[in-house]
Structure formats: C-alpha cells, structure tokens
Scaffold this motif. Structure first.
Motif, PDB file in Angstrom:
ATOM      1  N   LEU A  40       0.864  -1.183   0.000  1.00  0.00           N
ATOM      2  CA  LEU A  40       0.000   0.000   0.000  1.00  0.00           C
ATOM      3  C   LEU A  40       0.902   1.235   0.000  1.00  0.00           C
ATOM      4  CD1 LEU A  40      -2.612  -1.126   2.682  1.00  0.00           C
ATOM      5  CD2 LEU A  40      -2.831  -1.256   0.202  1.00  0.00           C
ATOM      6  N   SER A  41       0.753   2.079  -1.005  1.00  0.00           N
ATOM      7  CA  SER A  41       1.709   3.178  -1.201  1.00  0.00           C
ATOM      8  C   SER A  41       1.046   4.536  -1.362  1.00  0.00           C
ATOM      9  CB  SER A  41       2.570   2.919  -2.451  1.00  0.00           C
ATOM     10  OG  SER A  41       3.336   1.753  -2.333  1.00  0.00           O
ATOM     11  N   HIS A  42       1.817   5.557  -1.013  1.00  0.00           N
ATOM     12  CA  HIS A  42       1.453   6.945  -1.302  1.00  0.00           C
ATOM     13  C   HIS A  42       2.717   7.664  -1.752  1.00  0.00           C
ATOM     14  CE1 HIS A  42       0.888  11.253  -0.459  1.00  0.00           C
ATOM     15  NE2 HIS A  42      -0.362  11.021  -0.816  1.00  0.00           N
ATOM     16  N   LEU A  43       2.641   8.352  -2.895  1.00  0.00           N
ATOM     17  CA  LEU A  43       3.779   9.083  -3.434  1.00  0.00           C
ATOM     18  C   LEU A  43       3.435  10.564  -3.474  1.00  0.00           C
ATOM     19  CD1 LEU A  43       4.618   6.757  -6.478  1.00  0.00           C
ATOM     20  CD2 LEU A  43       5.354   6.542  -4.093  1.00  0.00           C
ATOM     21  N   ALA A  44       4.206  11.360  -2.758  1.00  0.00           N
ATOM     22  CA  ALA A  44       3.991  12.809  -2.728  1.00  0.00           C
ATOM     23  C   ALA A  44       4.854  13.461  -3.796  1.00  0.00           C
ATOM     24  CB  ALA A  44       4.331  13.364  -1.352  1.00  0.00           C
ATOM     25  N   GLU A  45       4.235  14.135  -4.759  1.00  0.00           N
ATOM     26  CA  GLU A  45       4.973  14.762  -5.850  1.00  0.00           C
ATOM     27  C   GLU A  45       5.320  16.218  -5.563  1.00  0.00           C
ATOM     28  OE1 GLU A  45       2.697  14.127  -9.360  1.00  0.00           O
ATOM     29  OE2 GLU A  45       2.968  11.941  -9.315  1.00  0.00           O
ATOM     30  N   ASN A  46       4.602  16.824  -4.617  1.00  0.00           N
ATOM     31  CA  ASN A  46       4.840  18.228  -4.299  1.00  0.00           C
ATOM     32  C   ASN A  46       4.316  18.507  -2.900  1.00  0.00           C
ATOM     33  OD1 ASN A  46       4.215  21.272  -4.262  1.00  0.00           O
ATOM     34  ND2 ASN A  46       5.271  21.060  -6.236  1.00  0.00           N
ATOM     35  N   ARG A  47       5.021  19.365  -2.172  1.00  0.00           N
ATOM     36  CA  ARG A  47       4.611  19.682  -0.805  1.00  0.00           C
ATOM     37  C   ARG A  47       3.269  20.419  -0.751  1.00  0.00           C
ATOM     38  NH1 ARG A  47       8.646  20.911   1.809  1.00  0.00           N
ATOM     39  NH2 ARG A  47      10.187  20.561   0.184  1.00  0.00           N
ATOM     40  N   ARG A  48       2.743  20.808  -1.920  1.00  0.00           N
ATOM     41  CA  ARG A  48       1.438  21.467  -1.934  1.00  0.00           C
ATOM     42  C   ARG A  48       0.352  20.582  -1.321  1.00  0.00           C
ATOM     43  NH1 ARG A  48       3.062  23.168  -7.221  1.00  0.00           N
ATOM     44  NH2 ARG A  48       1.919  21.403  -8.133  1.00  0.00           N
ATOM     45  N   ILE A  49       0.513  19.252  -1.439  1.00  0.00           N
ATOM     46  CA  ILE A  49      -0.518  18.359  -0.905  1.00  0.00           C
ATOM     47  C   ILE A  49      -0.603  18.465   0.609  1.00  0.00           C
ATOM     48  CG2 ILE A  49      -0.269  16.772  -2.846  1.00  0.00           C
ATOM     49  CD1 ILE A  49       1.158  14.839  -0.905  1.00  0.00           C
ATOM     50  N   PHE A  50       0.543  18.682   1.262  1.00  0.00           N
ATOM     51  CA  PHE A  50       0.547  18.823   2.720  1.00  0.00           C
ATOM     52  C   PHE A  50      -0.086  20.148   3.135  1.00  0.00           C
ATOM     53  CE2 PHE A  50       4.546  16.501   1.569  1.00  0.00           C
ATOM     54  CZ  PHE A  50       4.052  15.232   1.836  1.00  0.00           C
ATOM     55  N   ALA A  51       0.214  21.193   2.369  1.00  0.00           N
ATOM     56  CA  ALA A  51      -0.366  22.504   2.653  1.00  0.00           C
ATOM     57  C   ALA A  51      -1.878  22.474   2.459  1.00  0.00           C
ATOM     58  CB  ALA A  51       0.273  23.560   1.751  1.00  0.00           C
ATOM     59  N   LYS A  52      -2.323  21.854   1.372  1.00  0.00           N
ATOM     60  CA  LYS A  52      -3.752  21.782   1.088  1.00  0.00           C
ATOM     61  C   LYS A  52      -4.483  21.043   2.197  1.00  0.00           C
ATOM     62  CE  LYS A  52      -7.008  20.179  -2.456  1.00  0.00           C
ATOM     63  NZ  LYS A  52      -7.137  19.512  -3.786  1.00  0.00           N
ATOM     64  N   GLY A  53      -3.914  19.914   2.654  1.00  0.00           N
ATOM     65  CA  GLY A  53      -4.539  19.152   3.734  1.00  0.00           C
ATOM     66  C   GLY A  53      -4.531  19.913   5.044  1.00  0.00           C
ATOM     67  N   ALA A  54      -3.435  20.640   5.319  1.00  0.00           N
ATOM     68  CA  ALA A  54      -3.335  21.402   6.563  1.00  0.00           C
ATOM     69  C   ALA A  54      -4.385  22.504   6.619  1.00  0.00           C
ATOM     70  CB  ALA A  54      -1.932  21.995   6.703  1.00  0.00           C
ATOM     71  N   ILE A  55      -4.607  23.167   5.489  1.00  0.00           N
ATOM     72  CA  ILE A  55      -5.606  24.239   5.469  1.00  0.00           C
ATOM     73  C   ILE A  55      -7.012  23.663   5.585  1.00  0.00           C
ATOM     74  CG2 ILE A  55      -6.565  26.134   4.128  1.00  0.00           C
ATOM     75  CD1 ILE A  55      -3.691  26.486   5.455  1.00  0.00           C
ATOM     76  N   ARG A  56      -7.251  22.519   4.971  1.00  0.00           N
ATOM     77  CA  ARG A  56      -8.560  21.882   5.154  1.00  0.00           C
ATOM     78  C   ARG A  56      -8.767  21.506   6.619  1.00  0.00           C
ATOM     79  NH1 ARG A  56     -11.284  17.031   1.545  1.00  0.00           N
ATOM     80  NH2 ARG A  56     -12.875  16.412   3.046  1.00  0.00           N
ATOM     81  N   ALA A  57      -7.711  21.016   7.260  1.00  0.00           N
ATOM     82  CA  ALA A  57      -7.807  20.677   8.681  1.00  0.00           C
ATOM     83  C   ALA A  57      -8.065  21.921   9.517  1.00  0.00           C
ATOM     84  CB  ALA A  57      -6.521  19.981   9.139  1.00  0.00           C
ATOM     85  N   ALA A  58      -7.393  23.023   9.171  1.00  0.00           N
ATOM     86  CA  ALA A  58      -7.582  24.276   9.909  1.00  0.00           C
ATOM     87  C   ALA A  58      -9.018  24.778   9.776  1.00  0.00           C
ATOM     88  CB  ALA A  58      -6.601  25.331   9.402  1.00  0.00           C
ATOM     89  N   GLN A  59      -9.565  24.723   8.564  1.00  0.00           N
ATOM     90  CA  GLN A  59     -10.954  25.135   8.359  1.00  0.00           C
ATOM     91  C   GLN A  59     -11.902  24.277   9.192  1.00  0.00           C
ATOM     92  OE1 GLN A  59     -10.675  24.504   4.057  1.00  0.00           O
ATOM     93  NE2 GLN A  59     -11.248  26.639   3.717  1.00  0.00           N
ATOM     94  N   TRP A  60     -11.637  22.981   9.207  1.00  0.00           N
ATOM     95  CA  TRP A  60     -12.489  22.035   9.935  1.00  0.00           C
ATOM     96  C   TRP A  60     -12.408  22.257  11.448  1.00  0.00           C
ATOM     97  CZ3 TRP A  60     -11.382  18.190  13.506  1.00  0.00           C
ATOM     98  CH2 TRP A  60     -12.377  17.223  13.724  1.00  0.00           C
ATOM     99  N   LEU A  61     -11.223  22.657  11.936  1.00  0.00           N
ATOM    100  CA  LEU A  61     -10.983  22.757  13.378  1.00  0.00           C
ATOM    101  C   LEU A  61     -11.648  23.981  14.006  1.00  0.00           C
ATOM    102  CD1 LEU A  61      -9.409  21.108  15.522  1.00  0.00           C
ATOM    103  CD2 LEU A  61      -7.472  22.657  15.147  1.00  0.00           C
ATOM    104  N   ILE A  62     -11.857  25.021  13.211  1.00  0.00           N
ATOM    105  CA  ILE A  62     -12.461  26.247  13.745  1.00  0.00           C
ATOM    106  C   ILE A  62     -13.854  25.943  14.306  1.00  0.00           C
ATOM    107  CG2 ILE A  62     -13.336  28.543  13.162  1.00  0.00           C
ATOM    108  CD1 ILE A  62     -11.153  28.697  11.014  1.00  0.00           C
ATOM    109  N   GLY A  63     -14.082  26.353  15.541  1.00  0.00           N
ATOM    110  CA  GLY A  63     -15.385  26.154  16.171  1.00  0.00           C
ATOM    111  C   GLY A  63     -15.552  24.819  16.861  1.00  0.00           C
ATOM    112  N   LYS A  64     -14.531  23.941  16.767  1.00  0.00           N
ATOM    113  CA  LYS A  64     -14.643  22.649  17.433  1.00  0.00           C
ATOM    114  C   LYS A  64     -14.459  22.818  18.946  1.00  0.00           C
ATOM    115  CE  LYS A  64     -15.341  19.726  14.065  1.00  0.00           C
ATOM    116  NZ  LYS A  64     -15.706  20.740  13.050  1.00  0.00           N
ATOM    117  N   PRO A  65     -15.107  21.948  19.742  1.00  0.00           N
ATOM    118  CA  PRO A  65     -14.926  22.017  21.195  1.00  0.00           C
ATOM    119  C   PRO A  65     -13.486  21.724  21.605  1.00  0.00           C
ATOM    120  CG  PRO A  65     -16.830  20.660  20.603  1.00  0.00           C
ATOM    121  CD  PRO A  65     -16.071  20.918  19.341  1.00  0.00           C
ATOM    122  N   VAL A  66     -13.169  22.073  22.827  1.00  0.00           N
ATOM    123  CA  VAL A  66     -11.856  21.764  23.395  1.00  0.00           C
ATOM    124  C   VAL A  66     -11.591  20.270  23.255  1.00  0.00           C
ATOM    125  CG1 VAL A  66     -10.603  21.615  25.587  1.00  0.00           C
ATOM    126  CG2 VAL A  66     -11.871  23.700  25.009  1.00  0.00           C
TER     127      VAL A  66
END
Length: 242
Positions: free
Chosen positions: A205-231
């Motif tokens: 089972l593999s994952h190949l990262a071609e550009n660090r943009r994928i990490f940035a994109k996921g991090a921003i999606r996580a940040a959007q999701w985290l806003i308003g979440k409980p402690v």
C-alpha cells in the motif's frame, strides 16, 4: 472567511501554506518565525497552523491557549514530551496534531489499519519511506503514523514491537514486529509504502507525494475544519470522517 496564521512562514512549506490559504478563499492573517511574536499572530487569527520546529512547540501552544484559538500542528520529529504538551493544551483549546497532513496519507493509514487487523501475524509488516537529502529525522513522522496504524490494527504497542536500523548479524526477523527503513536523497517530497509479506504473496500500500502542496492543502482543510470545534485533541481521520 477564516483568518489563518502560519507559524514557520519563511520556509518552502510556509509559502505553500500561504498559497493554499489563498486557493481556499480564506485570509492569510500573517506569519511568524523564530523570535517573532506568536501571541500577536494568535490574537489576529481564527486558527494557527504550525510547521516550525519541535523546540518551538511549547511556546506556540502557549500562544494558542492564551489567544484562545485552535491550532493545527504539522511539525515532525516530535518526542513523547511534545505529545504530552499537545494533550495538555487540548484541555483548553482544540488541537489537531499529525505527522502528515496529506489527505491521501490519511486514507492510506486507514487502509493500513484495516489490512493489519485482518491479516494474521504470519504476514510481516515493513514500512519503507524515501525523502529528500535535507530531511533531518528518521523514520519520518508519516512512517511512524503508518506504523502506529498497523500496530493499532494488530492491537499491539508499536514502541515494543518495532525494528529499526538493521545492520550486521541481526538474526531472524521477530514475528509480529513492524519494521522501518528510511531512504534519503535527491528532492523527493515523500514516498511511503507499507509492505505486508506472507509466504507466497505480498501486498503493498503506497502513497507518493509529488509536491509539498498536498501537505499545505490538507493542513488548510484541517484548519478550516478545526475552527469552532470544542476543546479537545483531534486527528486527520476525523477531518475525512473516518
């Protein structure tokens, strides 16, 4: 629009995060680096994204707590104490810490855990990762994340069931252990493969990262999701609803 602040903004990942914020239609509220005022950034943001260094994590968490805002921690090379700091901060704010913010890697970890839970101990598990020559920690945070996923699937503790850095006369492979191998060279953004090996058959089972943009994109999606979440402390699988 969400105001997203970047900790560790001067590097290549910082620029990728700024681009991802713009692409997501959110507001880049600013960036800080070593010696800058993280608290000021926290007070002008709705969420922080930290890709700095393990040594800076405590101060960054303190600033997020004082500012009363959530934080996504994507810094790798964390040790047991750093995870304790995240647990402690999660008693006051929402904290999402992960060894990899890629949505693809998040799904891969889910598949690894599922496979490990269904295959017996006669299937050996090996995690192989490749990164650019400048990476300073090994195994990578992603490799450890995948190893933890396999260990959870098996119902074992990774720390006491892992093999690393084989060299010399090591003896036969210990049944049930999870092996790690790290390759370094070139400009590879990050390749990870989890091998399941039994007599006469193998699964990879593999994952190949071609550009660090994928990490940035996921991090921003996580940040959007985290806003308003409980402690509390959150994970990337929750972002995908896994």
């Amino acid at each position: 629009m969400a105001r997203i602040g970047i900790i560790g903004s001067a590097g290549r990942m910082g620029q990728a995060l700024a681009d991802a914020i713009a692409a997501a239609g959110e507001v880049h509220s600013g960036g800080v680096d070593k010696g800058d005022d993280v608290l000021a950034l926290a007070r002008s943001s709705d969420v922080l994204v930290d890709f700095s260094a393990p040594a800076a994590l405590e101060g960054n968490l303190d600033a997020a707590m004082e500012g009363g805002i959530p934080i996504v921690v994507g810094t790798t090379g964390l040790e047991e104490r750093h995870h304790w700091l995240c647990d402690n901060a999660a008693e006051q704010i929402a904290v999402l810490q992960t060894g990899n913010t890629s949505l693809g890697v998040t799904l891969l970890a889910h598949l690894v855990r599922e496979a490990a839970s269904r295959l017996g101990e006669d299937w050996d598990i090996e995690v192989v990762e490749t990164h650019h020559r400048m990476k300073v920690d090994a195994p990578s945070g992603t490799a450890l994340l995948l190893g933890e996923a396999a260990a959870k699937g098996r119902g074992i503790d990774l720390a006491s069931h892992s093999d690393r850095g084989r060299d010399g006369i090591t003896g036969a492979r210990k049944a049930g252990n999870i092996g790690f191998a790290a390759l370094r060279g070139g400009s590879v953004a990050g390749d990870h493969t989890v091998h399941f090996l039994a007599d006469d058959e193998r699964i990879a089972l593999s994952h190949l990262a071609e550009n660090r943009r994928i990490f940035a994109k996921g991090a921003i999606r996580a940040a959007q999701w985290l806003i308003g979440k409980p402690v509390g402390r959150y994970t990337m699988p929750e972002v995908l609803g896994l």
